[in-house]
Scaffold this active site. Structure first.
Site, short mmCIF file in Angstrom:
data_model
loop_
_atom_site.label_atom_id
_atom_site.label_comp_id
_atom_site.label_asym_id
_atom_site.label_seq_id
_atom_site.Cartn_x
_atom_site.Cartn_y
_atom_site.Cartn_z
N LYS A 128 28.52 -30.40 -22.71
CA LYS A 128 27.98 -29.77 -21.51
C LYS A 128 28.49 -30.43 -20.23
O LYS A 128 28.57 -31.65 -20.13
CB LYS A 128 26.46 -29.84 -21.52
CG LYS A 128 25.84 -28.75 -22.36
CD LYS A 128 24.40 -29.04 -22.68
CE LYS A 128 23.53 -28.85 -21.47
NZ LYS A 128 23.39 -27.45 -21.07
N ARG A 533 33.56 -17.38 -24.18
CA ARG A 533 32.14 -17.10 -24.41
C ARG A 533 31.36 -17.08 -23.09
O ARG A 533 31.37 -18.04 -22.32
CB ARG A 533 31.54 -18.12 -25.35
CG ARG A 533 30.15 -17.74 -25.74
CD ARG A 533 29.57 -18.64 -26.80
NE ARG A 533 28.13 -18.52 -26.75
CZ ARG A 533 27.46 -17.52 -27.32
NH1 ARG A 533 28.07 -16.61 -28.02
NH2 ARG A 533 26.14 -17.45 -27.19
N TRP A 579 17.06 -21.75 -20.56
CA TRP A 579 18.10 -20.77 -20.82
C TRP A 579 17.91 -19.48 -20.02
O TRP A 579 18.47 -18.44 -20.35
CB TRP A 579 18.24 -20.51 -22.33
CG TRP A 579 18.79 -21.72 -23.06
CD1 TRP A 579 19.32 -22.83 -22.47
CD2 TRP A 579 18.85 -21.96 -24.46
NE1 TRP A 579 19.72 -23.74 -23.42
CE2 TRP A 579 19.44 -23.23 -24.65
CE3 TRP A 579 18.47 -21.22 -25.59
CZ2 TRP A 579 19.65 -23.79 -25.93
CZ3 TRP A 579 18.69 -21.77 -26.85
CH2 TRP A 579 19.28 -23.02 -27.02
N HIS A 712 27.17 -25.13 -39.38
CA HIS A 712 28.26 -24.63 -38.54
C HIS A 712 29.48 -24.23 -39.34
O HIS A 712 30.43 -23.69 -38.79
CB HIS A 712 28.65 -25.69 -37.51
CG HIS A 712 27.52 -26.05 -36.59
ND1 HIS A 712 26.74 -27.16 -36.79
CD2 HIS A 712 27.01 -25.41 -35.52
CE1 HIS A 712 25.80 -27.20 -35.86
NE2 HIS A 712 25.95 -26.16 -35.08
#
Ligand code: GLN
Ligand code: ZN
Length: 776
Positions: A128, A533, A579, A712
């Site tokens: 991030k 994305r 979010w 993942h």
């Protein structure tokens, strides 16, 4: 003349043209020339749009094929060995995408699933960007790192802009921030030691830009708003003294917070200007003016670059006017940070109701706000200025009084919260005894984190229903059939605590936001998250409440199909808030409490419907931590309190779970314990359970489910692998408090690998139970 400038413009395009072109290129449907043409068109368009909005000095270098930090790595030749060709040729666009997504043959950039033959080239790590939802590619430095100018993009783009007749200001990430963001690989060394070798590159770049006729360069040093070690502070002085002799006027840009203890350092750097973020840290003004040498320009970030609200121009103008009196020509006006973090163009929103739309501003509109603020001190009586101020006044007044925003019932409920509301009736020891008696679960109970594979047919059903092509009855039946399927498989697998599978949700926040009052959705409010994305966060515009139950019917149906315990699944208040685009007229804390009350009602309704375990996901709990440690305490207080508020409306017998998708808990473990969830599930498989250490050291009292396999990747872990991890966990956490589950939800996986992995997981739990039986 006060000057209007911009720190950066979103690169994705108002219709996400960049995303579409990138993905087409990756699939081989668009060639490199085609991709480059899309980039060129976007840049030309974005410069024009900013200029039309009234921006005097336009940014260059804010465009990136994937990520601006990655562009810098290529520029400096920071290209890890594995991505270099045999001949050490200059990097290409293929190199860039390989660094971003891993090597070819490696589907969808998922780098953990290499085939048996080719050694996959692991992509660089994503992480991030400060406290935003943007993710950058972490530079990898070796001890003998060499730097070499290896990428021409910045110079080409400057030339492109000049050819279009624009006055531009190239933007580069400063040397210290760039090093700070990277990772020392291989032998142990201090990456700060690399600065001497890196610095000459900045000299080269500045000289080339100067030769192109550039006057100003913006050097982003956002780490100046962090708690910096003394060595890094010292390096700032040294580095900028050295850079002083290089050409170009230099504007050092800081954002995402206040300079605080770095204020003196930042204002005395031998550069020509300083940008500060007055949205995040309005208190820096006006003291900054007293500290700044009289030759420096000051760029005031007064328009929020990270949210979607229209700026209160009158309020901002007060500051700008005051600064103008002191600074005159030396004043620049800007957004608080790059507009990378805000959606592109509000005009695109054709379906938003007019009143709501009038409250918002996206990147294009924010540029106009910046321009009008500069204009307001240059030509206070200009009719456009007066009109813009008048409109801003009207909008602020309408928001302040709007019954759509301010709900007395919500406010009254908030005001009536008592300390006891955030407290379970009994302490954990008492609760867990009652829960164990009622739930009757084996040792090492097995469960999953909530979602099961989101198959094509699930997505199609949801989409058709949204488009009105599928009736509500048909949609409900489609979801029921998915739930039946999920329950049947879980029973076959022998899992102990079942879930309904979350087929009806496309996103863990959006699903709830759509059902809460006070949220609105845009159609085109996309923001880049990483690479191609983009995310479209919901917007909190008013007091939040829950008109009716949101999940109860689905969960009740799932429970009706089985004699096993069905776990209800919700998203927690902190994650809902983190979010979303939050309001700016009330604190984050207040919004979290409103969300907590809405979710609390859902938890209570689930309990009333016979659900005995409710999981409240707080995936974003840790990412809400402020950048400065001094602000952590306050955040953690309201964040934990909000969680407890939503979780404490139930009886002792009802078991509350929470889930967090990471495992760095060392520095927040006290708050995690204060949340007082009966069970917490976390991600630990890839760390080999090392990260349970925080829980062990703290003697975390409640139950824990450390993830035993990585979700993942489609790789199916063996039973033995998981047994090993569980035995390791059992050495750190008393066995009777351990749960067995995957790292996270399974929605990105397919069914075959999911079933295979869960078969092994259940077998692993059974083996652990035998271990325990042997011991006792
Ligand atoms: N319950 C959610 C799921 O399983 C949790 C996802 C998350 O924490 N990111 O998908
Ligand atoms: Zn998770």
């Amino acid at each position: 003349m006060a000057l209007a400038h911009n720190l950066g413009f979103p690169r994705i395009g108002r219709d996400r043209e960049l995303k579409k072109a990138q993905e087409a290129f990756w699939k081989g449907e668009l060639d490199e020339a085609g991709l480059r043409a899309v980039g060129r068109e976007l840049r030309a368009n974005h410069w024009q749009v900013q200029k039309n909005a009234g921006i005097d000095l336009l940014p260059v270098g804010d465009f990136a094929w994937y990520d601006q930090v990655l562009t810098h790595s290529l520029t400096f030749g920071v290209i890890p060995e594995r991505f270099r060709g045999h001949d050490n040729a200059k990097p290409t666009l293929q190199t860039l995408f390989a660094m971003a997504r891993g090597a070819v043959g490696n589907k969808s950039g998922d780098s953990c699933c290499g085939g048996a033959h080719a050694q996959p080239l692991l992509a660089q790590e994503l992480t991030k960007w400060f406290d935003t939802n943007y993710h950058y590619l972490v530079p990898e430095f070796s001890a003998d790192q060499q730097f070499e100018l290896s990428w021409e993009q910045l110079f080409e783009e400057v030339e492109e802009a000049h050819a279009l007749g624009h006055a531009v200001k190239p933007v580069v990430i400063g040397p210290l921030t760039y090093l700070w963001l990277g990772k020392a690989k291989g032998s142990d060394f201090d990456k700060l030691d690399l600065v001497e070798r890196l610095l000459p590159l900045y000299g080269q770049i500045f000289r080339r830009l100067a030769a192109q006729g550039v006057e100003w360069v913006q050097i982003d040093e956002p780490i100046l708003v962090l708690d910096l070690p003394q060595a890094w502070k010292n390096a700032f002085e040294r580095v900028y003294n050295l850079l002083q002799s290089e050409p170009l006027k230099k504007l050092v840009a800081t954002y995402f917070g206040g300079l605080e203890d770095n204020l003196g350092l930042a204002s005395s750097l031998p550069v020509d200007g300083l940008h500060i973020d007055l949205v995040r840290a309005p208190e820096q003004f006006p003291s900054i003016l007293d500290r700044l040498p009289a030759y420096k320009i000051v760029s005031l970030g007064v328009v929020n670059g990270r949210n979607v609200w229209r700026c209160d121009l009158e309020k901002a103008l007060e500051v700008v006017r005051h600064a103008h009196e002191r600074l005159g020509e030396r004043l620049w006006v800007a957004p608080s940070c790059s507009l990378l973090h805000s959606p592109v163009d509000l005009e695109r929103e054709d379906k938003l109701d007019a009143e709501l739309k009038s409250w918002l501003a996206f990147a294009v509109q924010k540029c106009a706000e910046v321009a009008v603020l500069a204009r307001a001190v240059n030509q206070p009586e200009a009719p456009e200025v007066l009109a813009a101020l008048e409109l801003s006044r009207t909008v602020q007044a309408s928001r302040a009084a709007s019954p759509r925003i301010h709900k007395s019932a919500v406010q009254a409920r908030l005001a009536a919260i008592k300390p006891a509301d955030s407290q379970r009736h009994s302490a954990f020891a008492e609760r867990i005894a009652k829960q164990r008696a009622g739930l009757d679960l084996p040792d090492f109970p097995t469960t999953t984190i909530g979602s099961f594979p989101q198959t094509a047919s699930i997505r199609l059903a949801r989409q058709s229903f949204k488009q009105g092509k599928l009736s509500e009855a048909a949609y409900t039946e489609a979801m029921h059939s998915e739930i039946r399927h999920a329950v049947q498989i879980q029973e076959q697998l022998g899992l102990d605590v079942l879930v309904h599978g979350e087929a009806e949700r496309n996103d863990m926040v959006e699903y709830f936001a759509e059902q809460l009052d006070g949220y609105v959705f845009t159609r085109f409010g996309w923001v880049q998250s990483y690479g191609s994305r983009c995310v479209k966060p919901a917007v909190i515009y008013g007091d939040l409440s829950r008109p009716k139950a949101m999940t109860v019917e689905w969960i009740k149906y799932a429970q009706s199909l089985t004699g096993k315990v069905m776990k209800g699944m919700l998203t927690g208040p902190v994650t809902m808030l983190m979010w979303s685009f939050p309001r700016e007229d009330v604190s984050r804390e207040v919004q979290a409490r409103q969300l907590a009350l809405a979710i609390r009602d859902e938890v209570v309704d689930l309990e009333a419907a016979g659900i005995r375990i409710v999981q409240i996901d707080e995936a974003a709990f840790r990412e809400g931590l402020p950048l400065r440690q001094s602000a952590w305490g306050q955040y953690l207080d309201w964040a934990t309190e909000s969680f407890r508020l939503c979780a404490s409306g139930v009886r002792d017998e009802t078991q509350i779970h929470t889930h967090m998708c990471y495992s760095e808990f060392n520095d927040v473990i006290e708050s995690i314990a204060a949340m007082d969830a009966d069970v917490i599930t976390i991600e630990t498989s890839r760390s080999d359970m090392e990260l349970l250490e925080a829980f062990e050291k703290f003697e975390y009292p409640n139950e824990i489910g450390p993830g035993v396999y990585d979700i993942h990747s489609p790789r199916v872990p063996s039973k033995d692998e998981m047994v090993k991890l569980l035995r390791k966990a059992a050495r750190r956490i008393p066995a009777e408090r351990l749960w067995v589950n995957p790292d996270c939800g399974l929605k990105t996986r397919a069914w075959p690998e999911t079933e295979a992995a869960l078969v092994n997981m259940v077998a692993a739990a059974r083996e652990l139970r035998r271990d325990v039986a042997l011991l006792s």
